[in-house]
Structure formats: structure tokens, C-alpha cells
Design a protein around this motif. Structure first.
Motif, mmCIF file in Angstrom:
data_model
loop_
_atom_site.group_PDB
_atom_site.id
_atom_site.type_symbol
_atom_site.label_atom_id
_atom_site.label_comp_id
_atom_site.label_asym_id
_atom_site.label_seq_id
_atom_site.Cartn_x
_atom_site.Cartn_y
_atom_site.Cartn_z
ATOM 1 N N ARG A 107 -1.024 7.704 8.371
ATOM 2 C CA ARG A 107 -0.617 6.612 7.495
ATOM 3 C C ARG A 107 -1.844 5.943 6.895
ATOM 4 O O ARG A 107 -2.891 5.828 7.542
ATOM 5 C CB ARG A 107 0.220 5.580 8.255
ATOM 6 C CG ARG A 107 1.582 6.061 8.701
ATOM 7 C CD ARG A 107 2.291 4.947 9.479
ATOM 8 N NE ARG A 107 2.403 3.761 8.659
ATOM 9 C CZ ARG A 107 3.479 3.439 7.945
ATOM 10 N NH1 ARG A 107 4.526 4.229 7.958
ATOM 11 N NH2 ARG A 107 3.502 2.341 7.228
ATOM 12 N N ASN A 111 -2.931 -4.969 14.559
ATOM 13 C CA ASN A 111 -1.899 -5.974 14.846
ATOM 14 C C ASN A 111 -1.079 -5.582 16.073
ATOM 15 O O ASN A 111 -0.672 -6.462 16.850
ATOM 16 C CB ASN A 111 -0.975 -6.141 13.633
ATOM 17 C CG ASN A 111 -1.621 -6.917 12.504
ATOM 18 O OD1 ASN A 111 -1.550 -8.137 12.441
ATOM 19 N ND2 ASN A 111 -2.251 -6.208 11.585
ATOM 20 N N LEU A 112 -0.857 -4.294 16.253
ATOM 21 C CA LEU A 112 -0.107 -3.841 17.422
ATOM 22 C C LEU A 112 -0.890 -4.078 18.708
ATOM 23 O O LEU A 112 -0.312 -4.403 19.757
ATOM 24 C CB LEU A 112 0.234 -2.358 17.269
ATOM 25 C CG LEU A 112 1.290 -1.791 18.222
ATOM 26 C CD1 LEU A 112 2.611 -2.526 18.029
ATOM 27 C CD2 LEU A 112 1.471 -0.304 17.982
ATOM 28 N N ILE A 133 4.559 -5.987 9.719
ATOM 29 C CA ILE A 133 3.994 -4.649 9.633
ATOM 30 C C ILE A 133 4.195 -3.859 10.923
ATOM 31 O O ILE A 133 4.225 -2.624 10.920
ATOM 32 C CB ILE A 133 2.494 -4.736 9.265
ATOM 33 C CG1 ILE A 133 1.981 -3.386 8.759
ATOM 34 C CG2 ILE A 133 1.667 -5.189 10.444
ATOM 35 C CD1 ILE A 133 0.564 -3.450 8.237
ATOM 36 N N ILE A 134 4.362 -4.551 12.053
ATOM 37 C CA ILE A 134 4.540 -3.856 13.336
ATOM 38 C C ILE A 134 5.999 -3.833 13.782
ATOM 39 O O ILE A 134 6.286 -3.369 14.894
ATOM 40 C CB ILE A 134 3.677 -4.503 14.430
ATOM 41 C CG1 ILE A 134 4.180 -5.916 14.737
ATOM 42 C CG2 ILE A 134 2.214 -4.500 14.050
ATOM 43 C CD1 ILE A 134 3.518 -6.546 15.931
ATOM 44 N N GLU A 190 -4.630 -0.927 10.201
ATOM 45 C CA GLU A 190 -4.089 -2.291 10.149
ATOM 46 C C GLU A 190 -2.933 -2.445 11.123
ATOM 47 O O GLU A 190 -2.809 -3.469 11.809
ATOM 48 C CB GLU A 190 -3.638 -2.615 8.729
ATOM 49 C CG GLU A 190 -3.110 -4.037 8.558
ATOM 50 C CD GLU A 190 -2.657 -4.329 7.143
ATOM 51 O OE1 GLU A 190 -2.213 -5.463 6.896
ATOM 52 O OE2 GLU A 190 -2.745 -3.416 6.292
ATOM 53 N N ILE A 191 -2.075 -1.430 11.190
ATOM 54 C CA ILE A 191 -0.949 -1.480 12.122
ATOM 55 C C ILE A 191 -1.441 -1.510 13.559
ATOM 56 O O ILE A 191 -0.984 -2.318 14.383
ATOM 57 C CB ILE A 191 -0.016 -0.272 11.899
ATOM 58 C CG1 ILE A 191 0.650 -0.356 10.522
ATOM 59 C CG2 ILE A 191 1.053 -0.207 12.987
ATOM 60 C CD1 ILE A 191 1.496 0.851 10.185
ATOM 61 N N TYR A 228 7.444 -0.722 15.295
ATOM 62 C CA TYR A 228 6.736 -0.184 16.462
ATOM 63 C C TYR A 228 6.729 -1.153 17.638
ATOM 64 O O TYR A 228 5.993 -0.940 18.602
ATOM 65 C CB TYR A 228 5.287 0.146 16.075
ATOM 66 C CG TYR A 228 5.170 0.881 14.759
ATOM 67 C CD1 TYR A 228 5.513 2.218 14.656
ATOM 68 C CD2 TYR A 228 4.742 0.221 13.604
ATOM 69 C CE1 TYR A 228 5.427 2.889 13.447
ATOM 70 C CE2 TYR A 228 4.652 0.888 12.401
ATOM 71 C CZ TYR A 228 4.986 2.215 12.321
ATOM 72 O OH TYR A 228 4.893 2.870 11.121
ATOM 73 N N PRO A 238 2.615 4.555 15.719
ATOM 74 C CA PRO A 238 2.640 5.088 14.342
ATOM 75 C C PRO A 238 1.834 6.372 14.213
ATOM 76 O O PRO A 238 0.962 6.673 15.042
ATOM 77 C CB PRO A 238 2.012 3.947 13.522
ATOM 78 C CG PRO A 238 1.105 3.258 14.480
ATOM 79 C CD PRO A 238 1.785 3.325 15.813
ATOM 80 N N ASN A 246 0.596 -9.983 12.228
ATOM 81 C CA ASN A 246 1.542 -9.688 11.157
ATOM 82 C C ASN A 246 2.737 -8.987 11.778
ATOM 83 O O ASN A 246 2.716 -7.778 12.012
ATOM 84 C CB ASN A 246 0.872 -8.816 10.093
ATOM 85 C CG ASN A 246 1.755 -8.617 8.869
ATOM 86 O OD1 ASN A 246 2.946 -8.932 8.883
ATOM 87 N ND2 ASN A 246 1.185 -8.091 7.807
ATOM 88 N N ASP A 264 -2.089 2.761 6.196
ATOM 89 C CA ASP A 264 -2.274 1.471 6.852
ATOM 90 C C ASP A 264 -2.321 1.609 8.373
ATOM 91 O O ASP A 264 -1.986 0.674 9.102
ATOM 92 C CB ASP A 264 -1.160 0.510 6.454
ATOM 93 C CG ASP A 264 0.235 1.090 6.717
ATOM 94 O OD1 ASP A 264 0.323 2.287 7.078
ATOM 95 O OD2 ASP A 264 1.229 0.352 6.559
ATOM 96 N N TYR A 265 -2.722 2.775 8.847
ATOM 97 C CA TYR A 265 -2.707 3.034 10.298
ATOM 98 C C TYR A 265 -3.586 2.047 11.055
ATOM 99 O O TYR A 265 -3.178 1.482 12.069
ATOM 100 C CB TYR A 265 -3.152 4.466 10.568
ATOM 101 C CG TYR A 265 -3.285 4.799 12.042
ATOM 102 C CD1 TYR A 265 -2.158 5.042 12.822
ATOM 103 C CD2 TYR A 265 -4.538 4.881 12.646
ATOM 104 C CE1 TYR A 265 -2.273 5.345 14.168
ATOM 105 C CE2 TYR A 265 -4.660 5.187 13.992
ATOM 106 C CZ TYR A 265 -3.523 5.416 14.751
ATOM 107 O OH TYR A 265 -3.642 5.709 16.092
#
Length: 316
Positions: A159, A168-169, A125-126, A164-165, A129, A155, A122, A161-162
Motif C-alpha cells: 500500500r 498510527n496502528l 485510517i486504521i 502511515e497506517i 485494521y 495491512p 488517526n 500509505d503503509y
């Protein structure tokens, strides 16, 4: 012919009588035009009076016998559903999908293959970052890449959504690393100016190491940590049992940008402003510490000399 014969001829009438009389001529009537396909030729002789139709006696269809082709969303289970619908309701139309929107959607998602498995990233969302990893140029013979990882761009762990980020990161970092590296390479980990809430967790670092391809682990020649803190030292000490001895031997601590410049070319390395500011503050603090140490050493030397003079004078 004689004139007498002409006088005995009857005088032609000037009008035709409509009724009676032996001299009445036959009236001709126009044939009736039949509108029915079932009538035979005998019906042609019927009088026009047979065309009289009583409209009230005709069996006409009711309104309910007509099919309504306009309402395609009729509820067949409930016939009264159409009557209960609001006449002001509007049908939701399918939105159009333009070529620009399709290209934008492709930019929001990226499909990568890591470890022979397909993953989707995604990118939306990233996006804030993505500066966490960058290419810092080359060193050596010009084919060895310098990969810069800036932890200050990670991040905050508070958060919602930490996770999830970070998931994806993680995929973005691994896939980008595979694209950037062709031969041998080194990683410069910028640890300074990173608060504790942005530090990557132990599980995340362990997962990164395990997911890195064997080729990347083999071609990694050095892992340089700039401005190491006690936290990163502790994390590396804990993860030491999970990593190989060869990888541990590649870790090197660097305490300033000047020291880093002596190891690698800094022309293409992008250093964040917060790290430059931190390095400057640390350099000033180190210089002040040296000055204080020098002054304290001078005072101690002067004091010792004074004591020696006083001791010699007392002995004399």
C-alpha cells in the motif's frame, strides 16, 4: 336715536376692493416658513418669492462620492478589481459545524500519552485494521489479562500509505495495551494464515518493544506464538540481541489450537476464521502423515518378516 340719523349712516359695502381707493383695507400675508437653520428673524419678513430655487445651480455629489457598503472584499491595491469581478460569482460561505460533526471528528482522532509524550492517532485510517488487537479474557485468579494479536489483520506492505497506517496502528496497539492491562498478562500472537506481505517488519517490532512501558514489560508473563513459521522464527532470532534474556525466556511456540486450549481458557478468545481453517487443514495433514507413516511402517514390517521367512527357508 332718530330715523334721520339712521338714514345718514353709510351703507356697508358688500365686497372689499383689492386695489386703490381710500377705503382699501390692509392685506395680511402668512409668514414664510424658513427651512434653513442659518436664517435670522429678519428673514421672516421676506416675500414668498425668495423661495424660488434653481435646482440646476445646486452642487450635488457624484455617484462616485457614495461609499459602497455592500462589497466588503474590495481590493484596495487595485481599484479596478471590483469592476473586473464576475457578477455571477458567489461568495463562499463558512460551513456550519454541527454538534454531530464535532462528535464525529472527535471519533476520528484520539489523543494518547505514551512515554510522557502526547500523540494523536488517526482512527479513520486504521479503522479496517483495529481487529489486530483484542482482549481475550482472563486467566489464573481472574485479574491476569489475555491479549490477542492477530497478524492476519495487518495491512499489505504494498500500500502507498503503509508506513502511515503502521505508525498510527503502532500508537493504537501500545495505547490499547496500556488500557487493557492492570496486573500480569500474556500475549497470544496469532501468526498463522498471514501472508509474507502482511508480516510486520523488524523495525516495527523493535519499536514496539522499545516503546512498551517498563511496567508492561515486567508484568508480561508469557508470549505465546500460535502456528509459528520460519519467518517469525528468523525475525525473533535476529531481534534477540536487542531484547533481554528474560523476555526471550517468555516466548513459547504452540502449533495448534488444541495445544493452546490446554494453556489458557478459550471462552473469550476471538480466533479469526482463516486461522481456524488453517488449524483444521494442518490437523488433517498431520493425521494423513501419521496414517502414511503407519502404512509405510506396516509395509516395512511385513517386508522384513517375509525376508526373514525366506531366509529361514533357504537355510533349511
Amino acid at each position: 336715536m332718530s330715523s334721520e340719523g339712521d338714514d345718514s349712516r353709510p351703507v356697508p359695502p358688500t365686497s372689499l376692493p383689492l386695489q386703490g381707493g381710500s377705503s382699501q383695507r390692509k392685506k395680511l400675508s402668512a409668514p414664510r416658513i424658513s427651512l434653513s437653520l442659518d436664517q435670522s428673524e429678519d428673514d421672516l419678513g421676506e416675500t414668498p418669492d425668495d423661495l424660488d430655487i434653481n435646482v440646476d445651480d445646486l452642487d450635488t455629489p457624484d455617484e462616485g462620492d457614495y461609499l459602497d457598503y455592500t462589497d466588503h472584499e474590495m481590493d484596495w491595491e487595485d481599484p479596478n478589481a471590483a469592476n473586473r469581478s464576475d457578477p455571477n460569482d458567489t461568495y463562499n460561505t463558512i460551513p456550519t459545524y454541527s454538534a454531530e460533526e464535532e462528535r464525529q471528528d472527535c471519533r476520528l482522532w484520539r489523543t494518547v500519552i505514551i512515554g510522557e509524550q502526547e500523540h494523536r492517532i488517526n482512527m479513520k485510517i486504521i479503522e479496517p485494521y483495529m481487529r489486530v488487537i483484542s482482549h481475550g479474557g482472563y486467566y489464573g485468579n481472574g485479574v491476569n489479562a489475555i491479549i490477542v494479536f492477530a497478524a492476519c489483520f495487518l495491512p499489505d506492505s504494498n500500500r502507498e500509505d503503509y508506513h502511515e497506517i503502521m505508525e498510527n496502528l503502532f500508537l493504537y496497539v501500545i495505547s490499547t495495551l496500556e488500557l487493557m492491562v492492570a496486573e500480569d498478562y500474556m500475549i497470544v500472537y496469532l501468526n498463522g494464515a498471514t501472508p509474507h506481505r502482511r508480516m510486520p517488519g523488524l523495525g516495527w517490532l523493535k519499536k514496539c518493544y522499545q516503546m512498551i512501558d517498563r511496567r508492561l514489560r515486567k508484568n508480561l508473563k508469557s508470549f505465546i506464538i500460535l502456528h509459528p513459521s520460519w519467518f517469525i522464527r528468523t525475525v525473533l532470532a535476529i531481534t534477540k540481541p536487542f531484547i533481554s534474556a528474560k523476555f526471550s525466556s517468555k516466548i513459547k511456540y504452540v502449533h495448534s489450537l488444541d495445544e493452546l486450549q490446554e494453556i489458557i481458557p478459550m471462552d473469550c478468545v476471538q480466533i479469526p476464521e482463516c486461522i481456524i481453517k488453517l488449524d483444521k487443514e494442518m490437523k488433517e495433514a498431520a493425521e494423513n502423515s501419521k496414517v502414511n507413516s503407519f502404512l509405510q511402517g506396516t509395509e516395512l514390517t511385513a517386508t522384513s518378516r517375509t525376508e526373514q521367512v525366506q531366509a529361514g527357508a533357504s537355510s533349511s
